[in-house]
Design a protein around this motif. Sequence first.
Motif, PDB file in Angstrom:
ATOM      1  N   GLY A   1       0.813  -1.208   0.000  1.00  0.00           N
ATOM      2  CA  GLY A   1       0.000   0.000   0.000  1.00  0.00           C
ATOM      3  C   GLY A   1       0.844   1.255   0.000  1.00  0.00           C
ATOM      4  O   GLY A   1       2.059   1.224   0.190  1.00  0.00           O
TER       5      GLY A   1
ATOM      6  N   ARG B   1       1.063   5.559   1.187  1.00  0.00           N
ATOM      7  CA  ARG B   1       0.636   6.550   2.175  1.00  0.00           C
ATOM      8  C   ARG B   1       0.514   7.891   1.482  1.00  0.00           C
ATOM      9  O   ARG B   1       1.413   8.309   0.754  1.00  0.00           O
ATOM     10  CB  ARG B   1       1.655   6.629   3.304  1.00  0.00           C
ATOM     11  CG  ARG B   1       1.386   7.677   4.365  1.00  0.00           C
ATOM     12  CD  ARG B   1       2.536   7.699   5.362  1.00  0.00           C
ATOM     13  NE  ARG B   1       2.344   8.652   6.424  1.00  0.00           N
ATOM     14  CZ  ARG B   1       2.592   9.959   6.326  1.00  0.00           C
ATOM     15  NH1 ARG B   1       3.045  10.464   5.179  1.00  0.00           N
ATOM     16  NH2 ARG B   1       2.405  10.761   7.357  1.00  0.00           N
TER      17      ARG B   1
ATOM     18  N   PRO C   1     -12.796  -1.212  -4.483  1.00  0.00           N
ATOM     19  CA  PRO C   1     -12.259  -0.824  -3.169  1.00  0.00           C
ATOM     20  C   PRO C   1     -13.334  -0.644  -2.109  1.00  0.00           C
ATOM     21  O   PRO C   1     -14.515  -0.431  -2.409  1.00  0.00           O
ATOM     22  CB  PRO C   1     -11.573   0.515  -3.473  1.00  0.00           C
ATOM     23  CG  PRO C   1     -12.381   1.084  -4.601  1.00  0.00           C
ATOM     24  CD  PRO C   1     -12.841  -0.092  -5.421  1.00  0.00           C
TER      25      PRO C   1
ATOM     26  N   CYS D   1     -13.578   1.264   2.055  1.00  0.00           N
ATOM     27  CA  CYS D   1     -12.921   2.290   2.869  1.00  0.00           C
ATOM     28  C   CYS D   1     -13.202   2.027   4.342  1.00  0.00           C
ATOM     29  O   CYS D   1     -14.338   1.725   4.725  1.00  0.00           O
ATOM     30  CB  CYS D   1     -13.439   3.669   2.462  1.00  0.00           C
ATOM     31  SG  CYS D   1     -12.760   5.034   3.421  1.00  0.00           S
TER      32      CYS D   1
ATOM     33  N   CYS E   1      -8.457  -4.316  -2.239  1.00  0.00           N
ATOM     34  CA  CYS E   1      -8.104  -2.889  -2.236  1.00  0.00           C
ATOM     35  C   CYS E   1      -8.831  -2.214  -1.089  1.00  0.00           C
ATOM     36  O   CYS E   1     -10.060  -2.050  -1.130  1.00  0.00           O
ATOM     37  CB  CYS E   1      -8.484  -2.261  -3.581  1.00  0.00           C
ATOM     38  SG  CYS E   1      -8.030  -0.534  -3.743  1.00  0.00           S
TER      39      CYS E   1
ATOM     40  N   LYS F   1      -8.846   1.121   1.648  1.00  0.00           N
ATOM     41  CA  LYS F   1      -8.369   2.467   1.966  1.00  0.00           C
ATOM     42  C   LYS F   1      -8.569   2.718   3.461  1.00  0.00           C
ATOM     43  O   LYS F   1      -9.696   2.735   3.953  1.00  0.00           O
ATOM     44  CB  LYS F   1      -9.136   3.526   1.164  1.00  0.00           C
ATOM     45  CG  LYS F   1      -9.242   3.237  -0.328  1.00  0.00           C
ATOM     46  CD  LYS F   1      -7.911   3.325  -1.022  1.00  0.00           C
ATOM     47  CE  LYS F   1      -8.084   3.117  -2.524  1.00  0.00           C
ATOM     48  NZ  LYS F   1      -6.788   3.126  -3.237  1.00  0.00           N
TER      49      LYS F   1
ATOM     50  N   VAL G   1      -8.535   5.364   6.152  1.00  0.00           N
ATOM     51  CA  VAL G   1      -8.676   6.819   6.096  1.00  0.00           C
ATOM     52  C   VAL G   1      -8.752   7.385   7.504  1.00  0.00           C
ATOM     53  O   VAL G   1      -9.491   6.878   8.359  1.00  0.00           O
ATOM     54  CB  VAL G   1      -9.936   7.215   5.293  1.00  0.00           C
ATOM     55  CG1 VAL G   1     -10.132   8.721   5.332  1.00  0.00           C
ATOM     56  CG2 VAL G   1      -9.809   6.732   3.852  1.00  0.00           C
TER      57      VAL G   1
ATOM     58  N   TRP H   1       0.039   1.030  10.401  1.00  0.00           N
ATOM     59  CA  TRP H   1      -0.458   0.786   9.042  1.00  0.00           C
ATOM     60  C   TRP H   1       0.484  -0.153   8.299  1.00  0.00           C
ATOM     61  O   TRP H   1       0.036  -1.070   7.601  1.00  0.00           O
ATOM     62  CB  TRP H   1      -0.602   2.114   8.297  1.00  0.00           C
ATOM     63  CG  TRP H   1      -0.505   1.966   6.806  1.00  0.00           C
ATOM     64  CD1 TRP H   1      -1.363   1.297   5.988  1.00  0.00           C
ATOM     65  CD2 TRP H   1       0.534   2.472   5.968  1.00  0.00           C
ATOM     66  NE1 TRP H   1      -0.935   1.356   4.692  1.00  0.00           N
ATOM     67  CE2 TRP H   1       0.225   2.073   4.639  1.00  0.00           C
ATOM     68  CE3 TRP H   1       1.683   3.226   6.200  1.00  0.00           C
ATOM     69  CZ2 TRP H   1       1.045   2.414   3.563  1.00  0.00           C
ATOM     70  CZ3 TRP H   1       2.482   3.568   5.125  1.00  0.00           C
ATOM     71  CH2 TRP H   1       2.166   3.160   3.829  1.00  0.00           C
TER      72      TRP H   1
ATOM     73  N   ASP I   1      -0.449  -3.722   6.749  1.00  0.00           N
ATOM     74  CA  ASP I   1      -0.265  -3.948   5.319  1.00  0.00           C
ATOM     75  C   ASP I   1       0.503  -5.242   5.073  1.00  0.00           C
ATOM     76  O   ASP I   1       0.275  -5.941   4.086  1.00  0.00           O
ATOM     77  CB  ASP I   1       0.475  -2.755   4.704  1.00  0.00           C
ATOM     78  CG  ASP I   1       0.386  -2.756   3.188  1.00  0.00           C
ATOM     79  OD1 ASP I   1      -0.535  -3.406   2.645  1.00  0.00           O
ATOM     80  OD2 ASP I   1       1.238  -2.125   2.547  1.00  0.00           O
TER      81      ASP I   1
ATOM     82  N   ASP J   1      -3.970   0.946   1.725  1.00  0.00           N
ATOM     83  CA  ASP J   1      -3.479   2.303   1.515  1.00  0.00           C
ATOM     84  C   ASP J   1      -3.878   3.169   2.705  1.00  0.00           C
ATOM     85  O   ASP J   1      -5.031   3.115   3.154  1.00  0.00           O
ATOM     86  CB  ASP J   1      -4.061   2.905   0.233  1.00  0.00           C
ATOM     87  CG  ASP J   1      -3.594   2.183  -1.016  1.00  0.00           C
ATOM     88  OD1 ASP J   1      -2.450   1.700  -1.011  1.00  0.00           O
ATOM     89  OD2 ASP J   1      -4.371   2.095  -1.984  1.00  0.00           O
TER      90      ASP J   1
ATOM     91  N   ILE K   1      -4.613   6.855   3.912  1.00  0.00           N
ATOM     92  CA  ILE K   1      -4.975   8.166   3.372  1.00  0.00           C
ATOM     93  C   ILE K   1      -5.278   9.090   4.543  1.00  0.00           C
ATOM     94  O   ILE K   1      -6.163   8.806   5.356  1.00  0.00           O
ATOM     95  CB  ILE K   1      -6.185   8.079   2.428  1.00  0.00           C
ATOM     96  CG1 ILE K   1      -5.876   7.140   1.253  1.00  0.00           C
ATOM     97  CG2 ILE K   1      -6.574   9.450   1.920  1.00  0.00           C
ATOM     98  CD1 ILE K   1      -7.040   6.945   0.309  1.00  0.00           C
TER      99      ILE K   1
ATOM    100  N   LEU L   1     -12.753   9.206  -3.923  1.00  0.00           N
ATOM    101  CA  LEU L   1     -12.216   7.861  -4.044  1.00  0.00           C
ATOM    102  C   LEU L   1     -13.056   6.954  -4.937  1.00  0.00           C
ATOM    103  O   LEU L   1     -12.616   5.853  -5.280  1.00  0.00           O
ATOM    104  CB  LEU L   1     -12.105   7.210  -2.657  1.00  0.00           C
ATOM    105  CG  LEU L   1     -11.230   7.934  -1.633  1.00  0.00           C
ATOM    106  CD1 LEU L   1     -11.252   7.199  -0.302  1.00  0.00           C
ATOM    107  CD2 LEU L   1      -9.798   8.081  -2.138  1.00  0.00           C
TER     108      LEU L   1
END
Length: 701
Positions: A96, A98, A589, A591, A617, A619, A621, A638, A642, A651, A653, A671
């Motif tokens: 992922g 950042r 994805p 979130c 995938c 995210k 956040v 994180w 990961d 990822d 964010i 997104l």
Amino acid sequence: MPKEAPSEMHTPRDEMELEYQTAESPWIAIQPPMLARVNDQRYPLDVSPPSFESAQHDIVLRRQRQRPRAGGGLKSTAVPSRFLNLPSTFGFSGWGTRSRITLEPTELSRGEEDIQRARRAVSLGQFTASALAGNAVLGSVFYALPAVVLVSGVYSPISLFVASCVMFLWRPIMEEVASALPISGAPYTYLLNVSSKSLALIGASLLLLDFAATSVVSAATAVSYLAGEVTLPFPVVVGALIILLIFLLISLSGIRDSARLALTLLSIHVITMTVLFIASTIAWAKRGNTQIKENWEEGRLNFSTQPTARQIFNGVCIGVLGLTGFECVPSYAACIKPGRFRLVLRNLHFPAIILNTFSMLFVLAHVPLPTVLGGANVLSVLAQTVAGRWLRVWVVVDAVITLCGGVLTGILGACELFDRLARDRLLPQLFTRRLPVTHSPAYSIVVFVAFSFVVYATSGANLGVTSKMFSLVWLAVMTLFPISALLLKFNRGRLTRTPHTPLLLVLFTLAVGAVIIGGNIAIDPSIVGYAAAYVLVIAAVFFFTMEKVRVLHALLWAYDQYSVLSRLPWTRSWGTTLTAAVRHLRTQPVCVLVRTDEINVLFHKLLYVSQNEETSCLKLVHFYDDEVGIPSEMDANWKILDEAFPEITVDLILVQGAFTPSNVAALGHRLGIPTTLMFMSCPGPDFPFSIADFGTRIVSM
């Protein structure tokens, strides 16, 4: 936050190579200083223990030293792939990235528009909202009375009164879960937010079958009532199909128009039953108690083989059919104005008690018991007995109109359920599309009407079979509400809600539901087979949509075991097609919105995604402001997560701004992720916003 430029003494330790300066003499007591080599330049490094800011990165360096700075690249893992002829990239994701983002003004405005649009959709007052389910609730008297009198005889008024009063147990429970989670699609959405997705899909299966049974039984009963008065040029099954098609067209005109139509139909029904009750009271006063005494003696003689308590209990078990429709109210709770949900339940409950109890009492006071047991249209016979032909025609017309309103109730409830399932990627996105003018969910309406007719046809177009199945499915759906309340108290106890029902009341209601279900099964065990068959088929379809990637994985694994299949002309493309389908589904994805950097909290959220969502995938956040800053361990944890989930690209964010509904909606536009696929922790009592404004899913405490 470590700087990226390695020009100072505090260069991050994962961006430089450390070495010890070689001493010329082994007898030197003081060790030479440690040197940091950055771009072939050496800098003296303090030998004191590293700061936490530096050491936190050393924890996660194990296999990430070759991690690309820009993300991507395959995660190294010792776990072999189960696919012999596919690259490792198929089973394992890349690293992922950042990033920090700032929401643009256009995105913020779109997010605010989404919030305002959702708030404008909350347009149903207590009477229009009551009407949507009221036709099903108050119209059920037309098919509940004949069914109850067959098992309860002259004790039917008592059974119907007790059955109607049972709703007093459910009302505070339904109010509590609706106030905590004011979202549509319940009880599916309740279970989705307080438990696992698998349990929620079982609830969705029961709810969909309940909506279909509501529409089918209402349509078929309406035609049967009409056929009892006039000779129809077509069979009942054709008439039911015609009614379903008519209300398909009406539903396509829009939910607001449908609500007004439902209110009109309910008003006609209330006026009709008021006139019938007044006429029955006057006729009873004139004729006296002769007929009810005759029915009492004959009923005690015909049902003498069963104890009185058993007759009343059997009547209660069947009499709950007079309450069908209450389960539809939470399905459109998001469209009801705040504070009106409790009033809607009250507006439906008290008329149901009066209508069910006194209708049966007036029937026994005026209509001979053999006529009632003969399955005639008892209310229309009552109308002719107490007032004449004109009132009988009026009651028959009212029965057809009101029962048709029950068809509308089932359609609207199913549309809300389909919309939620589509937004959760359990159904194709076609079910979220709406007509340009009326904004009606055309695909949902058409598919549901077709499904309802299939249910009716596969039961042999037998109204008795469908009604029995309806009673059991309705009871199963109603037990989902105390189950949801129980899980709400245990798993999401921090949610603000009113009222707080006692735990003993929830458990007692659950026990009462189980007893009534057992009573229905004891009366006719065959209904278990009918209900179970339909529920299993629907649940199998839903579970296939939830586990479609795993199903495709199994097919691809089987294809991969036989290399000859890749050489045959007619099977050569199967592997490519299956691989492309899996990759497409896994690249959609989701979130996860996080407030804290606690590793256990983050881990459980990612574990939820891994177990309930088919995606590679994710995210992660975090919304922050400059005053508070970013949690100190967010970056390090994180990286750990990961690495802990090699099949998911995680990822991180960081979004500058406040955690508000409009900002979350704006982030969704940025997104390309709908808010229904954004997951968050359970908010506490001091949380300033409503869960309904966010539209996100609660996945942890």
